[in-house]
Enzyme design. Structure first.
Site, PDB file in Angstrom:
ATOM      1  N   ASP A  48       0.843  -1.194   0.000  1.00 14.78           N
ATOM      2  CA  ASP A  48       0.000   0.000   0.000  1.00 14.78           C
ATOM      3  C   ASP A  48       0.881   1.249   0.000  1.00 14.78           C
ATOM      4  OD1 ASP A  48      -1.887   2.111   0.767  1.00 14.78           O
ATOM      5  OD2 ASP A  48      -3.233   0.467   1.281  1.00 14.78           O
ATOM      6  N   SER A  89      -7.040   4.361  -1.144  1.00 13.62           N
ATOM      7  CA  SER A  89      -6.836   2.917  -1.049  1.00 13.62           C
ATOM      8  C   SER A  89      -8.104   2.118  -1.295  1.00 13.62           C
ATOM      9  CB  SER A  89      -6.268   2.561   0.327  1.00 13.62           C
ATOM     10  OG  SER A  89      -4.952   3.052   0.471  1.00 13.62           O
ATOM     11  N   THR A 142      -7.965  -1.697   2.016  1.00  8.84           N
ATOM     12  CA  THR A 142      -7.492  -2.698   1.058  1.00  8.84           C
ATOM     13  C   THR A 142      -8.047  -4.093   1.333  1.00  8.84           C
ATOM     14  OG1 THR A 142      -5.493  -1.418   0.626  1.00  8.84           O
ATOM     15  CG2 THR A 142      -5.457  -3.739  -0.013  1.00  8.84           C
ATOM     16  N   GLU A 256      -1.242  -7.840   2.147  1.00 11.73           N
ATOM     17  CA  GLU A 256      -1.000  -6.398   2.087  1.00 11.73           C
ATOM     18  C   GLU A 256       0.043  -5.955   3.102  1.00 11.73           C
ATOM     19  OE1 GLU A 256      -3.290  -2.092   2.399  1.00 11.73           O
ATOM     20  OE2 GLU A 256      -3.806  -3.713   3.781  1.00 11.73           O
ATOM     21  N   ASP A 261       2.298   2.599   3.422  1.00 11.74           N
ATOM     22  CA  ASP A 261       1.447   3.764   3.201  1.00 11.74           C
ATOM     23  C   ASP A 261       1.436   4.691   4.416  1.00 11.74           C
ATOM     24  OD1 ASP A 261      -0.898   5.169   1.820  1.00 11.74           O
ATOM     25  OD2 ASP A 261      -1.885   4.468   3.652  1.00 11.74           O
ATOM     26  N   HIS A 265       2.331   8.664   4.719  1.00 11.04           N
ATOM     27  CA  HIS A 265       1.437   9.708   5.230  1.00 11.04           C
ATOM     28  C   HIS A 265       2.106  10.511   6.351  1.00 11.04           C
ATOM     29  CE1 HIS A 265      -2.225   9.090   2.987  1.00 11.04           C
ATOM     30  NE2 HIS A 265      -2.254   7.790   3.264  1.00 11.04           N
ATOM     31  N   ASP A 303      -1.610   0.032  -4.756  1.00 13.12           N
ATOM     32  CA  ASP A 303      -2.850   0.716  -5.103  1.00 13.12           C
ATOM     33  C   ASP A 303      -2.575   2.140  -5.562  1.00 13.12           C
ATOM     34  OD1 ASP A 303      -1.915   1.344  -2.578  1.00 13.12           O
ATOM     35  OD2 ASP A 303      -3.834   1.063  -1.561  1.00 13.12           O
ATOM     36  N   HIS A 304      -1.490   2.720  -5.070  1.00 15.63           N
ATOM     37  CA  HIS A 304      -1.094   4.098  -5.379  1.00 15.63           C
ATOM     38  C   HIS A 304       0.246   4.356  -4.700  1.00 15.63           C
ATOM     39  CE1 HIS A 304      -2.053   5.022  -1.231  1.00 15.63           C
ATOM     40  NE2 HIS A 304      -3.240   4.433  -1.418  1.00 15.63           N
TER      41      HIS A 304
END
Length: 366
Positions: A48, A89, A142, A256, A261, A265, A303-304
Site C-alpha cells: 500500500d 486505497s 485494502t 497487504e 502507506d 502519510h 494501489d497508489h
C-alpha cells in the site's frame, strides 16, 4: 520438393503454428510448446502506497539482494480512480478485487454504490481456497475491498458483518474490536465460530487449522515494525500458503503491506523503510513457495504511491541518500507491477489498474 521441406509443411498443417515452434537440424524436426501455461494459484501482494522510490528503498537499505530483483516481468499501472486523478486505497483496491474503476472511498461497489462481485467471492464459489493477510485491521480499505460491499471505507462495523459469510478460508491481521466491541452490541466472534471459523486472538499459530481461520492479533491495526511486530507478515503468509495449498482446485491469496502507506502519510522515512523491508521479506516467502510449487503466479503491485517519496541526495553529497517527501497524501504517479510464474508475461506493459483483475481472472479460468 525435397523430403526435409515436405516434413516441415506437414508439421504446420497438423499442429497450429501459434502453439508450436519448429526447428530443423540435421534432417530432424523437434517441437516445443510455446503456449502460455496458466497458474493453478495466484498470490497478490499489495504494498500500500508503494511507488518506484519505495521499491528502490530495498536496494539501498536492505542488507543483501532484494527479493524485488527476483521478478522477471515488470509493468506499470495507472492508478487514477473514477472520481479523482489521485486515488485512495478503497478505490485503489476495489479495482483489484472487482475490475471496476470506482469513486474514492468505495469498498467493493461501483460508481452507483451497487455491489460488484469480488475475485474472492467468485473463486470461493468455484471451490478455490481464499485468504487475506494484512498488517492493518482486516476492515481497513485494502483487505475490506476483497470481501465487503459498503459505500464508505469508514463503515468498519458494517464491513465486519460481511466476514462470516465471505467464503474467506484464512484471515490474518488486526481489527478485533470491530467484532466484539461494537456499538450495536453484536458478538461477531460467536457468529464466526458458528460459521466453522477457529478464532485466534493471542498469537500466530505454528500450523494451520482444519477449520477456516480468523486470526486477529490487534484491536485495530497491527503494531509498527519499530513497535515489535516482528515477522508477523512473512509468517502469516507462510501459514496461509501451507493451509490454502491443500486445496486441489487452487487458491487466491491477497497479502497487504499496509503500513508502507502509513509511513508515507507520516512523512517518516524510517517507518516507511522498515515496513518496506518487511514487505520485501514477505515477497521472499511467496517466491520461494512459487518456485517449489511450480503452479503459482506471484504478482506484486500497489494501489497508489503515498508521500511523493524521493531518494534524493543529501545536498551536494551524491554518495549519501536523504529520503524526502512532497506531500502527506497520495500522488498520481504510476506504480510498478512485478510478476513471476505461469502467466507472468501478461503483466508487462502499461495499463489501467483494473486490468490486473481481468488478467488474473482470465488466467484462473478453467
Amino acid at each position: 520438393m525435397n523430403f526435409r521441406f515436405l516434413i516441415l509443411l506437414l508439421s504446420f498443417a497438423i499442429i497450429p503454428a501459434s502453439c508450436v515452434s519448429v526447428q530443423v537440424k540435421d534432417n530432424t524436426i523437434s517441437h516445443s510448446a510455446s503456449e502460455i501455461k496458466k497458474p493453478k494459484n495466484i498470490i497478490l501482494l499489495i504494498g500500500d502506497g508503494m511507488g518506484l522510490s519505495q521499491v528502490s528503498t530495498a536496494i539501498y537499505y536492505k542488507d543483501g539482494k532484494p527479493n524485488f530483483e527476483r521478478f522477471g516481468t515488470i509493468g506499470l499501472s495507472k492508478t487514477s480512480s473514477a472520481s479523482d486523478l489521485v486515488t485512495d486505497s478503497a478505490a485503489g483496491a476495489t479495482v483489484f478485487s472487482t475490475g471496476v474503476k470506482t469513486y474514492n472511498g468505495a469498498i467493493g461497489v461501483d460508481n452507483d454504490t451497487i455491489p460488484v462481485p469480488t475475485i474472492v467471492e467468485q473463486l470461493s464459489k468455484e471451490g478455490f481456497g481464499t485468504g487475506i493477510v494484512s498488517t492493518s485491521s482486516i476492515q481497513h480499505a485494502t483487505p475490506a475491498s476483497f470481501y465487503a460491499h459498503v459505500k464508505s471505507r469508514r463503515m468498519y462495523e458494517e464491513i465486519t458483518e460481511f466476514a462470516p459469510n465471505s467464503g474467506v478460508n484464512f484471515f490474518a491481521g488486526g481489527g478485533l474490536k470491530f467484532f466484539n466491541q461494537r456499538k450495536d452490541g453484536k458478538d461477531l466472534l460467536a457468529e464466526m465460530k458458528a460459521k466453522n471459523y477457529e478464532v485466534i486472538t493471542d498469537q500466530l499459530p505454528k500450523t494451520p487449522s482444519e477449520k477456516n481461520e480468523l486470526i486477529l492479533l490487534a484491536e485495530d491495526g497491527m503494531p509498527k515494525m519499530s513497535e515489535g511486530r516482528g515477522d508477523f507478515l512473512p509468517n502469516a503468509t507462510k501459514l496461509a500458503l501451507e493451509k490454502l495449498s491443500k486445496n486441489e482446485k487452487g487458491f487466491f491469496l491477497m497479502v497487504e503491506g499496509s503500513q508502507i502507506d502509513w509511513g508515507g502519510h507520516d512523512n517518516d522515512a524510517d517507518y516507511l523503510i522498515q515496513e518496506l523491508l518487511d514487505f520485501d521479506k514477505t515477497l521472499g516467502i511467496a517466491l520461494d513457495f512459487a518456485k517449489q510449487n511450480g503452479e503459482t503466479l506471484v504478482i506484486v503491485t500497489a494501489d497508489h504511491e503515498t508521500g511523493g517519496y524521493t531518494l534524493a541526495s543529501d545536498g551536494k553529497d551524491y554518495n549519501k541518500i536523504k529520503p524526502s517527501f512532497s506531500t502527506t497524501g497520495h500522488s498520481a504517479t504510476m506504480v510498478p507491477v512485478f510478476a513471476e510464474g505461469p502467466g507472468a508475461s501478461n503483466f508487462s506493459g502499461i495499463y489501467e489498474s483494473n486490468e490486473i483483475f481481468h488478467k488474473m481472472m482470465e488466467l484462473l479460468k478453467r
